[in-house]
Design a protein around this motif. Sequence first.
Motif, PDB file in Angstrom:
ATOM      1  N   UNK A   1       0.835  -1.196   0.000  1.00 45.95           N
ATOM      2  CA  UNK A   1       0.000   0.000   0.000  1.00 45.95           C
ATOM      3  C   UNK A   1       0.871   1.249   0.000  1.00 45.95           C
ATOM      4  N   UNK A   2       0.559   2.164  -0.921  1.00 48.04           N
ATOM      5  CA  UNK A   2       1.304   3.405  -1.052  1.00 48.04           C
ATOM      6  C   UNK A   2       0.335   4.569  -0.901  1.00 48.04           C
ATOM      7  N   UNK A   3       0.650   5.506  -0.036  1.00 46.67           N
ATOM      8  CA  UNK A   3      -0.190   6.686   0.147  1.00 46.67           C
ATOM      9  C   UNK A   3       0.309   7.801  -0.767  1.00 46.67           C
ATOM     10  N   UNK A   4      -0.597   8.334  -1.575  1.00 46.83           N
ATOM     11  CA  UNK A   4      -0.229   9.367  -2.538  1.00 46.83           C
ATOM     12  C   UNK A   4      -1.179  10.555  -2.409  1.00 46.83           C
ATOM     13  N   UNK A   5      -0.786  11.728  -2.917  1.00 41.64           N
ATOM     14  CA  UNK A   5      -1.712  12.876  -2.922  1.00 41.64           C
ATOM     15  C   UNK A   5      -2.908  12.587  -3.824  1.00 41.64           C
ATOM     16  N   UNK A   6      -4.072  13.128  -3.463  1.00 43.33           N
ATOM     17  CA  UNK A   6      -5.244  12.933  -4.315  1.00 43.33           C
ATOM     18  C   UNK A   6      -5.130  13.737  -5.607  1.00 43.33           C
ATOM     19  N   UNK A   7      -4.410  14.837  -5.560  1.00 43.21           N
ATOM     20  CA  UNK A   7      -4.233  15.677  -6.754  1.00 43.21           C
ATOM     21  C   UNK A   7      -2.762  16.043  -6.905  1.00 43.21           C
ATOM     22  N   UNK A   8      -1.927  15.082  -7.320  1.00 40.80           N
ATOM     23  CA  UNK A   8      -0.493  15.383  -7.447  1.00 40.80           C
ATOM     24  C   UNK A   8      -0.238  16.460  -8.484  1.00 40.80           C
TER      25      UNK A   8
ATOM     26  N   UNK B   1      15.931  16.805  -7.404  1.00 39.96           N
ATOM     27  CA  UNK B   1      15.955  18.233  -7.742  1.00 39.96           C
ATOM     28  C   UNK B   1      14.598  18.732  -8.228  1.00 39.96           C
ATOM     29  N   UNK B   2      13.806  17.842  -8.810  1.00 41.20           N
ATOM     30  CA  UNK B   2      12.498  18.228  -9.352  1.00 41.20           C
ATOM     31  C   UNK B   2      11.408  18.274  -8.285  1.00 41.20           C
ATOM     32  N   UNK B   3      11.735  17.828  -7.062  1.00 42.66           N
ATOM     33  CA  UNK B   3      10.811  17.887  -5.935  1.00 42.66           C
ATOM     34  C   UNK B   3       9.440  17.296  -6.279  1.00 42.66           C
ATOM     35  N   UNK B   4       9.394  16.037  -6.718  1.00 44.92           N
ATOM     36  CA  UNK B   4       8.114  15.441  -7.124  1.00 44.92           C
ATOM     37  C   UNK B   4       7.230  15.112  -5.932  1.00 44.92           C
ATOM     38  N   UNK B   5       5.911  15.087  -6.170  1.00 50.20           N
ATOM     39  CA  UNK B   5       4.998  14.587  -5.138  1.00 50.20           C
ATOM     40  C   UNK B   5       4.453  13.214  -5.500  1.00 50.20           C
ATOM     41  N   UNK B   6       4.821  12.705  -6.708  1.00 44.57           N
ATOM     42  CA  UNK B   6       4.431  11.358  -7.128  1.00 44.57           C
ATOM     43  C   UNK B   6       5.373  10.885  -8.222  1.00 44.57           C
ATOM     44  N   UNK B   7       5.765   9.606  -8.169  1.00 42.33           N
ATOM     45  CA  UNK B   7       6.560   8.978  -9.220  1.00 42.33           C
ATOM     46  C   UNK B   7       5.773   7.791  -9.755  1.00 42.33           C
ATOM     47  N   UNK B   8       5.687   7.689 -11.066  1.00 46.00           N
ATOM     48  CA  UNK B   8       4.996   6.568 -11.718  1.00 46.00           C
ATOM     49  C   UNK B   8       6.020   5.777 -12.522  1.00 46.00           C
ATOM     50  N   UNK B   9       6.058   4.472 -12.309  1.00 45.67           N
ATOM     51  CA  UNK B   9       7.063   3.631 -12.951  1.00 45.67           C
ATOM     52  C   UNK B   9       6.470   2.277 -13.306  1.00 45.67           C
TER      53      UNK B   9
ATOM     54  N   UNK C   1       9.863  10.151  -3.426  1.00 44.17           N
ATOM     55  CA  UNK C   1       8.455  10.556  -3.404  1.00 44.17           C
ATOM     56  C   UNK C   1       7.603   9.298  -3.463  1.00 44.17           C
ATOM     57  N   UNK C   2       6.339   9.366  -3.033  1.00 44.47           N
ATOM     58  CA  UNK C   2       5.463   8.195  -3.160  1.00 44.47           C
ATOM     59  C   UNK C   2       5.485   7.666  -4.588  1.00 44.47           C
ATOM     60  N   UNK C   3       5.682   6.356  -4.730  1.00 44.25           N
ATOM     61  CA  UNK C   3       5.901   5.760  -6.047  1.00 44.25           C
ATOM     62  C   UNK C   3       4.872   4.677  -6.334  1.00 44.25           C
ATOM     63  N   UNK C   4       4.235   4.786  -7.476  1.00 42.20           N
ATOM     64  CA  UNK C   4       3.289   3.778  -7.952  1.00 42.20           C
ATOM     65  C   UNK C   4       3.963   2.998  -9.071  1.00 42.20           C
ATOM     66  N   UNK C   5       4.091   1.693  -8.897  1.00 42.35           N
ATOM     67  CA  UNK C   5       4.684   0.842  -9.919  1.00 42.35           C
ATOM     68  C   UNK C   5       3.619  -0.093 -10.492  1.00 42.35           C
TER      69      UNK C   5
END
Length: 314
Positions: free
Chosen positions: A49-56, A111-119, A134-138
């Motif tokens: 389970x990964x917690x992410x922002x609702x509106x990244x 450096x990009x200060x992400x609030x979500x990473x998708x991989x 940052x919270x990461x969804x794979x």
Amino acid sequence: MREQGTKRGFLGAALMMVVLTVLLAACGGGNNGGEEKENAKTVTTAFGDIQIPTSPKRIIADDYVGSLIALDAIPVGTPGLHLKNPYYVEALEGVADIGEYGNSSPERMMELDPDLIITATDDPKRFEQMNKIAPTISVPYGDLKNAHEEIAYFGELLGLEDKANAWLKDYDERIAAAKQRVEAVIPPDATFTILELGDKSVWAYGDNFGRGGQPIYQSLGRKPRAEVAEELMEKQWMELSMETLAGYVGDYIVLTVGDVNEWTIDKLKADPIWGSLAAVKQNQVYIWQEERSWYYDPIAVLSQTEELADWLAK
């Protein structure tokens, strides 16, 4: 691409393979001087389970860039390989290059200060490295089987369902028009083969691994030869020897090559093995530059379907 690894399914056959549970996050002070924290939601993934922002707002797209563009969720960074994608290069103008595909730079991502990473990685170490930034969804490649599943999934993930539905409506209309043009001139029982030519080998591809498989087998509804279909769709890519090539080839060939100027239909005809194939003899071969056939995001698949339909309709 082969470097994208073999398919690993963890989400199941249904589209709703990911459970999204919206949590109302408590307000908090912290570094923001008492401002409320953004609401968050928990996404169940292959890595837990990964917690992410609702509106990244600042997404790094290690993969699935095409789907984000379709949803008008332009990432702040992506690997250089995606920046070269001919199907949406203009949409990524100004997006930062985070390095080599499959080996992105953690420093550049930070450096990009992400609030979500998708991989799409299925490597636990690489996932953990990203998830510390940052919270990461794979979503490993192959878990989403087609453009509909991919766009719908990310539309729900990012709270952009309306944009997803609108994009898919246009997609369906254009795919249907392309399919109708092909069906008007190509017999329904004509068989198709998706190939890539290497230095010493040839690879055959299924319906979810690029090289034209998605447009031909999914969008246009065409089939490979019956005797090889089950094995091909299960493995998705197979290395063939030149001696076994004839046993796999159908009535039409979509052929990826490194240099379209070097590999012409005339050169294929002059080759003793290629020249013996009925598809080559009858000029029923589409020779494709590798940079145009490798990609299989929804935007690429739509463009490729229309391109191949133009060829077949002629």
